[in-house]
Design a protein around this motif. Structure first.
Motif, short mmCIF file in Angstrom:
data_model
loop_
_atom_site.label_atom_id
_atom_site.label_comp_id
_atom_site.label_asym_id
_atom_site.label_seq_id
_atom_site.Cartn_x
_atom_site.Cartn_y
_atom_site.Cartn_z
N ASP A 300 0.84 -1.20 0.00
CA ASP A 300 0.00 0.00 0.00
C ASP A 300 0.88 1.25 0.00
O ASP A 300 0.57 2.24 -0.65
CB ASP A 300 -0.91 0.01 1.24
CG ASP A 300 -1.85 -1.17 1.25
OD1 ASP A 300 -2.91 -1.08 0.61
OD2 ASP A 300 -1.52 -2.19 1.87
N GLU A 301 1.96 1.15 0.76
CA GLU A 301 2.89 2.29 0.80
C GLU A 301 3.50 2.52 -0.57
O GLU A 301 3.56 3.66 -1.05
CB GLU A 301 3.99 2.00 1.84
CG GLU A 301 4.99 3.12 1.98
CD GLU A 301 6.09 2.79 2.99
OE1 GLU A 301 5.76 2.21 4.04
OE2 GLU A 301 7.25 3.09 2.70
N ASP A 302 3.92 1.43 -1.23
CA ASP A 302 4.49 1.57 -2.57
C ASP A 302 3.48 2.23 -3.50
O ASP A 302 3.81 3.12 -4.28
CB ASP A 302 4.86 0.18 -3.14
CG ASP A 302 6.07 -0.43 -2.43
OD1 ASP A 302 6.70 0.27 -1.61
OD2 ASP A 302 6.35 -1.61 -2.69
N MET A 303 2.24 1.76 -3.42
CA MET A 303 1.21 2.29 -4.32
C MET A 303 0.97 3.77 -4.03
O MET A 303 0.85 4.58 -4.95
CB MET A 303 -0.08 1.50 -4.15
CG MET A 303 -1.24 2.22 -4.79
SD MET A 303 -2.62 1.18 -5.14
CE MET A 303 -3.81 2.46 -5.48
N LEU A 304 0.87 4.11 -2.76
CA LEU A 304 0.56 5.49 -2.43
C LEU A 304 1.70 6.43 -2.86
O LEU A 304 1.45 7.55 -3.30
CB LEU A 304 0.30 5.62 -0.92
CG LEU A 304 -0.91 6.48 -0.57
CD1 LEU A 304 -2.18 5.92 -1.15
CD2 LEU A 304 -1.04 6.67 0.93
N VAL A 305 2.93 5.94 -2.73
CA VAL A 305 4.06 6.76 -3.17
C VAL A 305 3.99 6.98 -4.68
O VAL A 305 4.21 8.10 -5.17
CB VAL A 305 5.40 6.09 -2.77
CG1 VAL A 305 6.58 6.79 -3.44
CG2 VAL A 305 5.58 6.11 -1.25
N ALA A 306 3.62 5.93 -5.42
CA ALA A 306 3.49 6.07 -6.88
C ALA A 306 2.38 7.06 -7.23
O ALA A 306 2.54 7.92 -8.10
CB ALA A 306 3.23 4.71 -7.51
N VAL A 307 1.26 6.93 -6.54
CA VAL A 307 0.12 7.82 -6.80
C VAL A 307 0.49 9.26 -6.43
O VAL A 307 0.19 10.21 -7.17
CB VAL A 307 -1.13 7.35 -6.02
CG1 VAL A 307 -2.21 8.41 -6.01
CG2 VAL A 307 -1.65 6.04 -6.61
N ALA A 308 1.18 9.41 -5.31
CA ALA A 308 1.58 10.76 -4.88
C ALA A 308 2.54 11.38 -5.89
O ALA A 308 2.51 12.59 -6.12
CB ALA A 308 2.22 10.70 -3.49
#
Lengths: 446, 163
Positions: A300-308
């Motif tokens: 989830d952290e990886d995904m949120l960093v990508a989205v951010a």
């Protein structure tokens, strides 16, 4: 058996089953101890929490070699990390990220007040050994995370305004990531505060509410430019709710009265904040939370960093293009203002604007509104452009890179929620219209 | 040989069967470690046996055989009560039929212990899966014992142990 990479076993570092570490003293006596936290730094490094001057600590300072045993929380497969102590960090992104995570672990394990991070001990991972055993079959990998990032990217690419971009990001988190509570905050660099511009899943939107730099997981993520993830309820990172004093018309305590309540959960169990960055600058923070433990893993952290990252680039792009010259939209006759006049009051000390006795907005967004209202009163204007706001020294935009578009989103949303009959509507790229459904009376207070 | 005096509640915990991790080190002081597949602790705590799987703990067993240095941490998952014992002399032998009951009893205890912290029994059984013929019994008399329950007192030497 081929040796796994650290990325393959990141799930073992989530702390579900505690890790154990062996060290050896200079006199040859081995030592074995549980460790609270093995933190993924990168593919070649982990960091362990240094909390006490214990035997492990003494040993690694004298003899930097250590071995850590990890267990896969889903399969019970064993791994051994052969590591070598490099250095201790006592501040900065790694330290703060670990400190927040440790606070959650401490709270979860009843160790509040016991676990306190003194330092992040950084180790080089020399070798990872998969230990033979009889592990359970690996569950099917969580699918759809990459697809969710793709959807977000597609949605963002279609957006023509910051408003839309913020909605696209929150909608992606809701639709594809199962996030129920989230918000986007933008950084006011001059004030060293983050202000909420969009949220989802809360009783009130909280748009305009502020978090101090360094406060809670959001403030730490912004200050340290690092993701901050907490997997259990912890008091250490709760946001202090300012006491709201009653409004006194002539001598309001502007600091207290102009606090918009932070909308977040009162008792979050999982929180994840990632900085929104572009061109090396922090623009804001993307934040999600849940009332349940262990809701956000490293994926989830990886995904949120990508989205951010996508959001940061989008914000920057919009900032660069919103002022592009464009033909003025056809003038639309403003709807005639009718009814009893709205009383609006402005306090120059912090540019706060009140509708009647109700606080509406302050700061740069407040100054913008006040300019629009005054221009309207003097000149009858209803059509405005971003460019003129930028050129108007009275508004006090700190510099061109300050995010005007975000201020307008904040103002527009506050007006929708609390502005009575005042609205601003986007009429084109870098243009908008002031809509007054009722006459207004403007009063300047000192 | 000194008489170890482990506090009764610590001894009771160790005798019941809780998580146990075994460590040693090689001639270059490089540490090695592996989880014990089972443990057996005598009534007075003077005789401790840890069972290691040869297929998993090759380096630890090699180190123990070479220099006799052993450290074992016992920990109760639900309370974090933790104790570490150390010795410099060990006896190593192949596990046999006489150990079967102890290994089974340990597994049953661990299933209960880990269920308290929401680790399901199938995971516990996978973690402790072993074949008797793969197990090595390492026995020792603790020479040192340390309270290692998390906190600032962790590392305190328990009284009555060899100085």
């Amino acid at each position: 058996m081929s040796e796994p990479q650290l990325g393959d076993i990141r799930i073992c570092l989530e702390g579900v089953i505690p890790a154990v570490m062996a060290t050896c003293a200079a006199d040859g006596m081995p030592n074995v101890a549980y460790i609270s936290q093995v933190y993924y730094v990168d593919e070649r490094h982990v960091a362990l929490s240094f909390q006490f001057f214990n035997k492990t600590r003494q040993n690694i300072l004298a003899n930097p070699r250590a071995s850590v045993q990890l267990i896969h929380p889903q399969t019970a497969a064993f791994y051994r990390l052969h590591i070598r102590y490099l250095r201790t960090e006592t501040q900065g992104p790694l330290f703060e990220g670990m400190k927040a995570q440790l606070a959650g672990i401490a709270s979860h394990t009843g160790m509040q007040g016991v676990f306190r991070l003194l330092g992040s001990d950084v180790y080089e991972v020399e070798r990872i050994e998969a230990v033979p055993g009889a592990p359970l079959p690996l569950p099917a990998p969580r699918s759809g995370m990459l697809a969710a990032v793709r959807r977000c990217s597609e949605r963002l690419a279609r957006c023509a305004s910051l408003d839309e971009a913020l909605n696209a990001v929150l909608a992606t988190l809701t639709d594809f990531m199962g996030v129920e509570h989230g918000m986007v905050l933008m950084l006011d660099d001059a004030a060293q505060r983050l202000y909420t511009v969009a949220s989802c899943g809360y009783a009130t939107s909280g748009v305009g509410s502020e978090v101090l730099m360094g406060e809670g997981v959001i403030g730490v993520a912004a200050r340290e430019r690092t993701p901050v993830r907490v997997s259990h309820m912890t008091n250490a990172y709760l946001y202090s709710q300012a006491m709201r004093s009653s409004f006194e018309a002539n001598i309001p305590d502007l600091e207290a009265v102009t606090q918009i309540p932070y909308p977040g959960l009162a008792e979050p169990h999982s929180q994840l904040a990632v900085p929104v960055m572009s061109a090396g600058k922090v623009l804001g923070v993307l934040f999600v939370e849940s009332p349940h433990d262990l809701q956000f893993g490293f994926e989830d952290e990886d995904m949120l960093v990508a989205v951010a990252g996508h959001l940061g680039a989008t914000i920057d792009l919009m900032q660069a293009t919103t002022d592009a010259p464009e033909a003025a939209p056809p003038a639309i006759a403003p709807s005639p203002a009718a009814g009893a006049p709205l009383q609006l009051r402005h306090y120059a000390s912090n540019d706060s604007v009140f509708v009647g006795d109700t606080y509406l907005i302050k700061g740069v967004a407040g100054a913008i509104l006040w300019k629009l209202l005054n221009d309207h009163r003097r000149e009858g204007r209803t059509e405005f452009s971003n460019r003129e706001l930028r050129l108007d020294a009275s508004i006090g935009l700190p510099d061109v890179s300050d995010n005007l578009e975000a201020r307008l989103v904040l103002l527009r949303r506050r007006l929708e929620e609390h502005g009575g009959d005042i609205r601003i509507e986007k009429t084109g790229r870098g243009r908008f219209r002031l809509d007054l459904a009722r006459p207004v009376v403007l009063t300047e207070s000192s | 040989m000194p008489t170890p005096q482990l506090p009764s509640e610590v001894l009771a915990m160790m005798r019941r069967g809780v998580s146990a991790i075994v460590a040693s080190r090689d001639a270059d002081l490089r540490p090695s470690l592996m989880r014990a597949m089972a443990t057996r602790v005598g009534e007075d705590g003077a005789g401790i046996t840890v069972y290691l799987a040869r297929s998993q703990a090759g380096q630890v067993l090699q180190d123990i055989a070479a220099n006799g240095h052993i450290a074992v941490v016992f920990s109760e998952p639900s309370t974090h009560r933790t104790v570490q014992v150390k010795a410099t002399r060990v006896q190593v032998r192949q596990a046999g039929a006489s150990d079967e009951a102890a290994v089974a009893r340990y597994l049953a205890s661990m299933e209960r212990e880990l269920a308290h912290v929401y680790i399901p029994a199938p995971l516990t059984r996978a973690m402790l899966a072993c074949r008797l013929e793969d197990l090595v019994a390492v026995s020792f008399v603790p020479e040192y014992a340390f309270d290692q329950t998390p906190g600032p007192q962790a590392g305190t030497r328990l009284p009555g142990m060899r100085a």
